[in-house]
Design a protein around this motif. Structure first.
Motif, mmCIF file in Angstrom:
data_model
loop_
_atom_site.group_PDB
_atom_site.id
_atom_site.type_symbol
_atom_site.label_atom_id
_atom_site.label_comp_id
_atom_site.label_asym_id
_atom_site.label_seq_id
_atom_site.Cartn_x
_atom_site.Cartn_y
_atom_site.Cartn_z
ATOM 1 N N THR A 120 8.760 26.737 -2.888
ATOM 2 C CA THR A 120 8.444 28.039 -3.489
ATOM 3 C C THR A 120 9.704 28.796 -3.888
ATOM 4 O O THR A 120 9.609 29.857 -4.494
ATOM 5 N N ARG A 121 10.870 28.273 -3.571
ATOM 6 C CA ARG A 121 12.128 28.991 -3.837
ATOM 7 C C ARG A 121 12.836 28.553 -5.111
ATOM 8 O O ARG A 121 13.610 29.316 -5.668
ATOM 9 N N ARG A 122 12.598 27.347 -5.541
ATOM 10 C CA ARG A 122 13.294 26.807 -6.715
ATOM 11 C C ARG A 122 12.901 27.590 -7.959
ATOM 12 O O ARG A 122 11.730 27.846 -8.208
ATOM 13 N N SER A 123 13.888 27.971 -8.779
ATOM 14 C CA SER A 123 13.580 28.773 -9.955
ATOM 15 C C SER A 123 13.760 28.020 -11.269
ATOM 16 O O SER A 123 13.268 28.460 -12.300
ATOM 17 N N SER A 124 14.460 26.879 -11.256
ATOM 18 C CA SER A 124 14.629 26.115 -12.495
ATOM 19 C C SER A 124 14.781 24.634 -12.173
ATOM 20 O O SER A 124 15.079 24.251 -11.047
ATOM 21 N N SER A 129 1.262 32.700 -8.608
ATOM 22 C CA SER A 129 2.662 32.450 -8.279
ATOM 23 C C SER A 129 3.083 31.074 -8.786
ATOM 24 O O SER A 129 2.284 30.148 -8.889
ATOM 25 N N LYS A 130 4.369 30.954 -9.125
ATOM 26 C CA LYS A 130 4.939 29.696 -9.604
ATOM 27 C C LYS A 130 5.648 29.016 -8.444
ATOM 28 O O LYS A 130 6.243 29.662 -7.588
ATOM 29 N N ALA A 179 4.555 24.232 -11.141
ATOM 30 C CA ALA A 179 3.109 24.444 -11.160
ATOM 31 C C ALA A 179 2.803 25.918 -10.919
ATOM 32 O O ALA A 179 3.656 26.672 -10.455
ATOM 33 N N GLU A 180 1.586 26.298 -11.251
ATOM 34 C CA GLU A 180 1.102 27.658 -11.012
ATOM 35 C C GLU A 180 -0.083 27.586 -10.065
ATOM 36 O O GLU A 180 -0.967 26.743 -10.230
ATOM 37 N N VAL A 181 -0.106 28.458 -9.077
ATOM 38 C CA VAL A 181 -1.228 28.526 -8.138
ATOM 39 C C VAL A 181 -2.404 29.177 -8.860
ATOM 40 O O VAL A 181 -2.294 30.307 -9.344
ATOM 41 N N MET A 182 -3.514 28.452 -8.949
ATOM 42 C CA MET A 182 -4.681 28.939 -9.674
ATOM 43 C C MET A 182 -5.688 29.629 -8.757
ATOM 44 O O MET A 182 -6.414 30.514 -9.186
ATOM 45 N N TRP A 183 -5.737 29.202 -7.493
ATOM 46 C CA TRP A 183 -6.650 29.804 -6.523
ATOM 47 C C TRP A 183 -6.162 29.454 -5.122
ATOM 48 O O TRP A 183 -5.453 28.480 -4.929
ATOM 49 N N ARG A 207 -1.938 24.116 -11.068
ATOM 50 C CA ARG A 207 -1.947 23.541 -12.418
ATOM 51 C C ARG A 207 -0.511 23.283 -12.811
ATOM 52 O O ARG A 207 0.342 24.167 -12.726
ATOM 53 N N TYR A 208 -0.230 22.046 -13.233
ATOM 54 C CA TYR A 208 1.125 21.694 -13.644
ATOM 55 C C TYR A 208 1.498 22.404 -14.936
ATOM 56 O O TYR A 208 0.670 22.527 -15.839
#
Length: 103
Positions: A30-34, A69-70, A83-87, A101-102
């Protein structure tokens, strides 16, 4: 991914869901930004199912996972991807199930 597929009638899901290979695990960062930063295996997650564009995972609840959140995931033998948290669904005081979702 295993050859077994799960198809649900009246589902909003756009992709077929596949059961994960036996013994496979996902790692969450959850910490990586790029993509140029090193992937940190912050915590493991059990793979519930996989699809072409995402997955469902179960992990210990630590408050980092919120809808929208990404994060970065390393699912099974795949390279880390954003990825993005969808639920998020709370399963117990100590565990959550979430869909990603990727990107």
């Amino acid at each position: 991914m295993a050859n077994e597929m799960k198809v649900e009638k009246n589902s909003k899901k756009r992709q077929l869901r596949f059961k994960p290979d036996e013994g496979s695990v996902a790692w969450v960062d959850t910490r990586r930004s790029s993509s140029s930063e090193e992937f940190l295996k912050q915590f493991p997650a059990l793979i519930v199912n996989e699809s072409f564009d995402g997955c469902a995972l179960i992990c210990s609840s630590d408050g980092h996972l919120k809808k929208g959140s990404k994060l970065w995931l390393e699912v099974g033998l795949l390279s880390p991807m954003q990825a993005e948290v969808m639920w998020v669904e709370k399963l117990s005081q100590d565990a959550v199930k979430f869909g990603a979702r990727y990107l």
